[in-house]
Design a protein around this motif. Structure first.
Motif, mmCIF file in Angstrom:
data_model
loop_
_atom_site.group_PDB
_atom_site.id
_atom_site.type_symbol
_atom_site.label_atom_id
_atom_site.label_comp_id
_atom_site.label_asym_id
_atom_site.label_seq_id
_atom_site.Cartn_x
_atom_site.Cartn_y
_atom_site.Cartn_z
ATOM 1 N N LEU A 284 0.819 -1.208 0.000
ATOM 2 C CA LEU A 284 0.000 0.000 0.000
ATOM 3 C C LEU A 284 0.856 1.262 0.000
ATOM 4 O O LEU A 284 0.562 2.234 -0.709
ATOM 5 N N LEU A 285 1.930 1.262 0.795
ATOM 6 C CA LEU A 285 2.804 2.438 0.841
ATOM 7 C C LEU A 285 3.522 2.644 -0.485
ATOM 8 O O LEU A 285 3.746 3.787 -0.912
ATOM 9 N N LEU A 286 3.883 1.549 -1.149
ATOM 10 C CA LEU A 286 4.484 1.664 -2.472
ATOM 11 C C LEU A 286 3.494 2.296 -3.443
ATOM 12 O O LEU A 286 3.850 3.158 -4.260
ATOM 13 N N GLY A 287 2.230 1.874 -3.364
ATOM 14 C CA GLY A 287 1.200 2.480 -4.207
ATOM 15 C C GLY A 287 1.039 3.963 -3.928
ATOM 16 O O GLY A 287 0.875 4.771 -4.856
ATOM 17 N N ILE A 288 1.098 4.353 -2.640
ATOM 18 C CA ILE A 288 0.992 5.768 -2.276
ATOM 19 C C ILE A 288 2.187 6.542 -2.824
ATOM 20 O O ILE A 288 2.047 7.679 -3.303
ATOM 21 N N ALA A 289 3.373 5.938 -2.785
ATOM 22 C CA ALA A 289 4.567 6.589 -3.330
ATOM 23 C C ALA A 289 4.440 6.814 -4.833
ATOM 24 O O ALA A 289 4.742 7.905 -5.344
ATOM 25 N N VAL A 290 3.986 5.794 -5.546
ATOM 26 C CA VAL A 290 3.793 5.930 -6.995
ATOM 27 C C VAL A 290 2.757 7.010 -7.288
ATOM 28 O O VAL A 290 2.927 7.838 -8.207
ATOM 29 N N LEU A 291 1.683 7.023 -6.528
ATOM 30 C CA LEU A 291 0.643 8.030 -6.705
ATOM 31 C C LEU A 291 1.205 9.430 -6.457
ATOM 32 O O LEU A 291 0.937 10.363 -7.230
ATOM 33 N N THR A 292 1.968 9.600 -5.393
ATOM 34 C CA THR A 292 2.520 10.909 -5.044
ATOM 35 C C THR A 292 3.451 11.436 -6.125
ATOM 36 O O THR A 292 3.415 12.612 -6.488
ATOM 37 N N LEU A 293 4.281 10.557 -6.653
ATOM 38 C CA LEU A 293 5.283 10.982 -7.625
ATOM 39 C C LEU A 293 4.754 10.990 -9.059
ATOM 40 O O LEU A 293 5.368 11.596 -9.936
ATOM 41 N N GLY A 294 3.629 10.327 -9.294
ATOM 42 C CA GLY A 294 3.109 10.249 -10.646
ATOM 43 C C GLY A 294 1.868 11.067 -10.904
ATOM 44 O O GLY A 294 1.406 11.156 -12.044
ATOM 45 N N ALA A 295 1.283 11.667 -9.873
ATOM 46 C CA ALA A 295 0.054 12.439 -10.047
ATOM 47 C C ALA A 295 0.307 13.661 -10.919
ATOM 48 O O ALA A 295 1.415 14.217 -10.925
ATOM 49 N N PRO A 296 -0.704 14.113 -11.666
ATOM 50 C CA PRO A 296 -0.504 15.273 -12.547
ATOM 51 C C PRO A 296 -0.176 16.560 -11.797
ATOM 52 O O PRO A 296 0.444 17.457 -12.348
ATOM 53 N N ARG A 297 -0.606 16.652 -10.555
ATOM 54 C CA ARG A 297 -0.280 17.804 -9.716
ATOM 55 C C ARG A 297 0.140 17.281 -8.354
ATOM 56 O O ARG A 297 -0.392 16.283 -7.881
ATOM 57 N N ARG A 298 1.094 17.951 -7.738
ATOM 58 C CA ARG A 298 1.587 17.502 -6.438
ATOM 59 C C ARG A 298 0.438 17.394 -5.435
ATOM 60 O O ARG A 298 -0.316 18.347 -5.236
ATOM 61 N N PRO A 299 0.276 16.221 -4.777
ATOM 62 C CA PRO A 299 -0.790 16.075 -3.773
ATOM 63 C C PRO A 299 -0.557 16.976 -2.568
ATOM 64 O O PRO A 299 0.577 17.405 -2.295
ATOM 65 N N ARG A 300 -1.626 17.251 -1.859
ATOM 66 C CA ARG A 300 -1.503 17.999 -0.608
ATOM 67 C C ARG A 300 -0.951 17.094 0.498
ATOM 68 O O ARG A 300 -1.184 15.876 0.498
#
Length: 434
Positions: A284-300
């Motif tokens: 799950l944390l790996l998925g969160i890391a990929v999401l954070t670094l791959g999202a079109p805009r930096r997450p809050r």
């Protein structure tokens, strides 16, 4: 021109009063136990007023011993990090002259509740300041959510909650040393704030704002060492009790792993739960890391903190009713939409009542006439998992589609981002994100 300080402070006064109301209601919930119900488990569970505070005063011999230096069997030592253990000890010292031991126990509970109520008020006010002037009323969820009122005084979690909110506010105000100190103290109180370091690291990796992160990291480590090293040197066995207990503890109430074990599922119900929990959390944390670094805009920052903390709770070997106190402020800061929050609150309230009814039907009480069985209990377990999963799904959607983010629709980038607020991307997984 900024409004005068006294006007700004006065605007938060109603929230403080609502938080004090929530703290008072939480006290009333456990009033049947305070007047004698703790002496009988059936009475405690049927009145839904259980707390760890009163019985641990006796079981951990706080009336006579320091919890870390006590010469008692290993399973009678305090199973909490040192800040929390010493809070317990400090209050125990205050009540030792209160008369007989039973009176001391009730006084210990009362003073602890006053401290926790103050922590709730402080946590709500800090959350309101973190949310910002346009969204400060979101903190009402932390003040008056039904799950908060029901679970507030089961354990000492509100202490870590106040420290965590203080850390967020310090980071938002770009006071990295203070943020690190508060984070280190929070981790030395309850272990879950460790998840927030990962959130800071991922956003630092995306923005390359390394100096603030490293200052916070070093400050957190220094604060943690200052409060832990004396116990590591002079009371090693007492200090390591929390870490040994966390490692050796089997699957316990509230955890989805208990369902798999109860039903005898292959692998999920028979393999080493510590290994399964760690592996599933890592995924799950790996998925969160990929999401954070791959999202079109930096997450809050609040979004990543919420996702990491929810992942930690859902994969843990135990999920006590009071753990809801960890998640409420971060869930609201991540996505202040009342519908999924209300649905989650229904699930948490159902679990709060279900766990005590379930324990009534278990040995040694065996009061099936008053309690509920396995299948009914596990509807409450999965209710929490599913509703938190729904909220996580909405947060992920908001990250992938920032135009859906209610907070950013108000014209802000990241109200608690500190150095991340309006920061440019330096590293992303997708070139289009830069």
């Amino acid at each position: 021109m900024k409004p005068p300080v006294h006007i700004r402070a006065a605007s938060y006064l109603p929230l403080g009063l609502f938080a004090a109301l929530g703290a008072t209601l939480a006290y009333l919930v456990r009033l049947p136990c305070r007047t004698g119900g703790w002496n009988d488990q059936v009475t405690t569970y049927t009145n839904f007023c259980y707390t760890d505070i009163y019985p641990l005063y006796f079981d951990r011999q706080l009336s006579t011993e320091n919890p870390y230096f006590a010469q008692v069997p290993f399973d009678k030592q305090v199973e909490y990090p040192v800040v929390l253990g010493e809070v317990m000890q400090g209050i125990a010292w205050l009540v030792r002259s209160a008369g007989d031991v039973a009176t001391q126990g009730v006084r210990f509970y009362d003073i602890t509740v006053v401290l926790l109520g103050i922590c709730l008020v402080i946590g709500v006010l800090l959350m309101a300041a973190v949310a910002g002037p346009t969204r400060r009323w979101d903190a009402l969820w932390y003040a008056l959510a039904p799950s908060v009122i029901l679970a507030a005084y089961i354990n000492w979690d509100l202490v870590a909650g106040a420290l965590s909110m203080g850390m967020l506010l310090a980071w938002a105000r770009k006071r990295q040393v203070l943020a690190g100190v508060l984070l280190g103290l929070a981790i030395a109180t309850k272990f879950y704030p460790l998840m927030f370091l990962g959130a800071l690291f991922l956003l630092t990796l995306r923005t390359a704002r390394w100096r603030p992160f490293l200052v916070t990291l070093v400050s957190a480590l220094a604060a943690w060492l200052v409060v832990n090293v004396p116990f590591m040197i002079f009371a090693w066995d007492g200090w390591r009790r929390f870490y040994v207990f966390s490692q050796e503890r089997g699957v316990d109430w509230g955890s989805p792993w208990l369902f798999f074990q109860n039903k005898g599922w292959p692998v999920l119900g028979t393999a080493d739960v510590s290994l399964l929990g760690t592996a599933s959390l890592a995924v799950l944390l790996l998925g969160i890391a990929v999401l954070t670094l791959g999202a079109p805009r930096r997450p809050r920052l609040a979004q990543i903190c919420f996702l990491a903390l929810a992942a930690f709770m859902m994969t843990n070997k135990v999920w006590s009713p009071q753990f809801v106190l960890w998640l409420v402020p971060f869930a609201v800061l991540a996505r202040p939409n009342w519908k999924p929050l209300a649905l989650w609150q229904v699930a948490e309230v159902w679990y709060f009542f279900a766990i005590w009814l379930y324990l009534l039907a278990q040995p040694p009480l065996d009061r099936a006439d008053l309690g509920i069985g396995d299948d009914t209990y596990f509807t409450a377990v999965w209710g929490r998992v599913i509703t938190i999963g729904i909220m996580m799904g909405f947060v992920v959607r908001d990250i992938l589609r920032p135009d859906k983010d209610v907070v950013r629709q108000g014209g802000v980038d990241d109200q608690i981002g500190g150095v991340f607020d309006e920061a440019r991307d330096r590293y992303t997984l997708l070139p289009a994100s830069r």
